[in-house]
Design a protein around this motif. Structure first.
Motif, PDB file in Angstrom:
ATOM      1  N   VAL A 178      83.520  68.510  48.774  1.00 54.11           N
ATOM      2  CA  VAL A 178      83.643  67.582  49.750  1.00 54.11           C
ATOM      3  C   VAL A 178      84.311  68.434  51.060  1.00 54.11           C
ATOM      4  CG1 VAL A 178      85.945  66.588  49.325  1.00 54.11           C
ATOM      5  CG2 VAL A 178      84.635  65.365  50.725  1.00 54.11           C
ATOM      6  N   ARG A 203      85.730  58.800  46.349  1.00 53.93           N
ATOM      7  CA  ARG A 203      84.581  59.690  46.679  1.00 53.93           C
ATOM      8  C   ARG A 203      84.325  59.744  48.201  1.00 53.93           C
ATOM      9  NH1 ARG A 203      81.382  60.426  41.962  1.00 53.93           N
ATOM     10  NH2 ARG A 203      80.385  62.046  42.930  1.00 53.93           N
ATOM     11  N   SER A 224      90.455  65.920  38.088  1.00 55.46           N
ATOM     12  CA  SER A 224      91.237  65.588  39.097  1.00 55.46           C
ATOM     13  C   SER A 224      92.688  65.506  38.676  1.00 55.46           C
ATOM     14  CB  SER A 224      90.912  64.185  39.418  1.00 55.46           C
ATOM     15  OG  SER A 224      90.913  63.229  38.559  1.00 55.46           O
ATOM     16  N   GLU A 251      80.867  65.515  39.171  1.00 53.98           N
ATOM     17  CA  GLU A 251      81.805  64.466  38.484  1.00 53.98           C
ATOM     18  C   GLU A 251      83.233  65.021  38.177  1.00 53.98           C
ATOM     19  OE1 GLU A 251      80.551  61.397  37.700  1.00 53.98           O
ATOM     20  OE2 GLU A 251      78.742  61.900  39.141  1.00 53.98           O
ATOM     21  N   SER A 263      85.312  69.637  43.475  1.00 51.05           N
ATOM     22  CA  SER A 263      84.602  69.174  44.636  1.00 51.05           C
ATOM     23  C   SER A 263      84.366  70.147  45.526  1.00 51.05           C
ATOM     24  CB  SER A 263      85.518  67.887  44.841  1.00 51.05           C
ATOM     25  OG  SER A 263      85.062  67.288  46.217  1.00 51.05           O
ATOM     26  N   GLU A 323      78.254  65.481  48.434  1.00 52.70           N
ATOM     27  CA  GLU A 323      78.225  65.507  47.062  1.00 52.70           C
ATOM     28  C   GLU A 323      79.431  65.983  46.513  1.00 52.70           C
ATOM     29  OE1 GLU A 323      74.869  67.170  45.987  1.00 52.70           O
ATOM     30  OE2 GLU A 323      73.519  65.490  46.721  1.00 52.70           O
ATOM     31  N   THR A 324      79.783  65.558  45.426  1.00 50.71           N
ATOM     32  CA  THR A 324      80.930  66.139  44.467  1.00 50.71           C
ATOM     33  C   THR A 324      80.546  66.222  43.277  1.00 50.71           C
ATOM     34  OG1 THR A 324      82.087  63.984  44.098  1.00 50.71           O
ATOM     35  CG2 THR A 324      82.838  65.009  45.879  1.00 50.71           C
ATOM     36  N   ASP A 354      83.685  61.070  52.094  1.00 50.72           N
ATOM     37  CA  ASP A 354      82.620  62.054  52.620  1.00 50.72           C
ATOM     38  C   ASP A 354      83.191  63.203  53.188  1.00 50.72           C
ATOM     39  OD1 ASP A 354      80.225  60.461  52.040  1.00 50.72           O
ATOM     40  OD2 ASP A 354      81.243  59.002  53.181  1.00 50.72           O
TER      41      ASP A 354
END
Length: 230
Positions: A77, A49, A143, A130, A75, A127-128, A51
């Motif tokens: 990000v 996770r 993923s 889930e 995501s 924030e991503t 940043d």
């Protein structure tokens, strides 16, 4: 964002570049994660996770542009592309695929760190979505692009996975037929609803999902489909 609280993932196949960035970023107070391949980078992005992601395009297992597109499926990000590819077309493609900034090698470390700070300020939440969405015994792992039912992997075609993953990203909400057709088949196919019906039918067969009493995929007549919330 406070630098000491920020985690940065560096995805680059050159050990010397990773070492140089690790030293420079650590000196700036950042925590650093590393990956040498695209697949490892996607896994680290899901598990660590970060940043912010620093992404090279010339990776040994898959092109960085593909890694970026896969990452953007689940995501938001911030991503800074760091690449020897300096052509305008490569830069435009990366930015259109979701990159937030693009730096070409060789690069000046002070400018690079300044761009990192700007991106962290712009996306301070980091924030991503889930990485895994679960509905009872069904789970969709964005993923790894993997679907499990009762712990067993379900083999899906690209279109089947695309439909299911889109519904999973909007779990509990109706996704219209036109939106699914536009996103998955292209803007010239928004009226080809039979394509979608066939794929959803195959999905239901593979998921043992009875359309009359659906556990997972609900048809909203004349509108579209939604994935039930657990």
């Amino acid at each position: 964002m406070n630098a000491s609280a920020a985690t940065i993932l560096v995805v680059d196949d050159e050990p010397q570049i990773r070492k140089f960035l690790r030293i420079s970023l650590s000196a700036g107070g950042y925590k650093v994660l590393e990956a040498g391949t695209g697949e490892e980078g996607l896994a680290q992005a899901a598990l660590g996770r970060p940043d912010l992601v620093v992404l090279d395009l010339g990776l040994p297992d898959k092109d960085g542009q593909d890694v970026l597109r896969e990452l953007r499926e689940w995501s938001q990000v911030p991503v800074l592309v760091l690449s020897v590819r300096a052509s305008e077309s490569e830069k435009v493609l990366a930015l259109d695929s979701g990159a937030n900034d693009y730096v070409t090698k060789p690069f000046g470390i002070q400018e690079f760190l300044a761009r990192i700070r700007v991106l962290l300020r712009q996306g301070a939440s980091g924030e991503t979505q889930e990485a895994v969405v679960a509905v009872g015994p069904l789970s969709v792992d964005f993923s790894y692009r993997r679907v499990l039912l009762d712990g067993e992997e379900v083999s899906l075609t690209r279109k089947e996975y695309a439909v299911l993953s889109t519904l999973a990203r909007h779990i509990g909400r109706v996704v219209t037929q036109q939106q699914l057709l536009k996103d998955i088949w292209g803007p010239t196919h928004t009226e080809d609803t039979h394509y979608l019906r066939v794929v959803v039918g195959h999905l239901r067969q593979k998921l043992a999902d009875d359309p009359a009493t659906p556990r997972f995929i609900v048809t909203e007549a004349g509108v579209g489909y939604r994935l039930r919330e657990a």
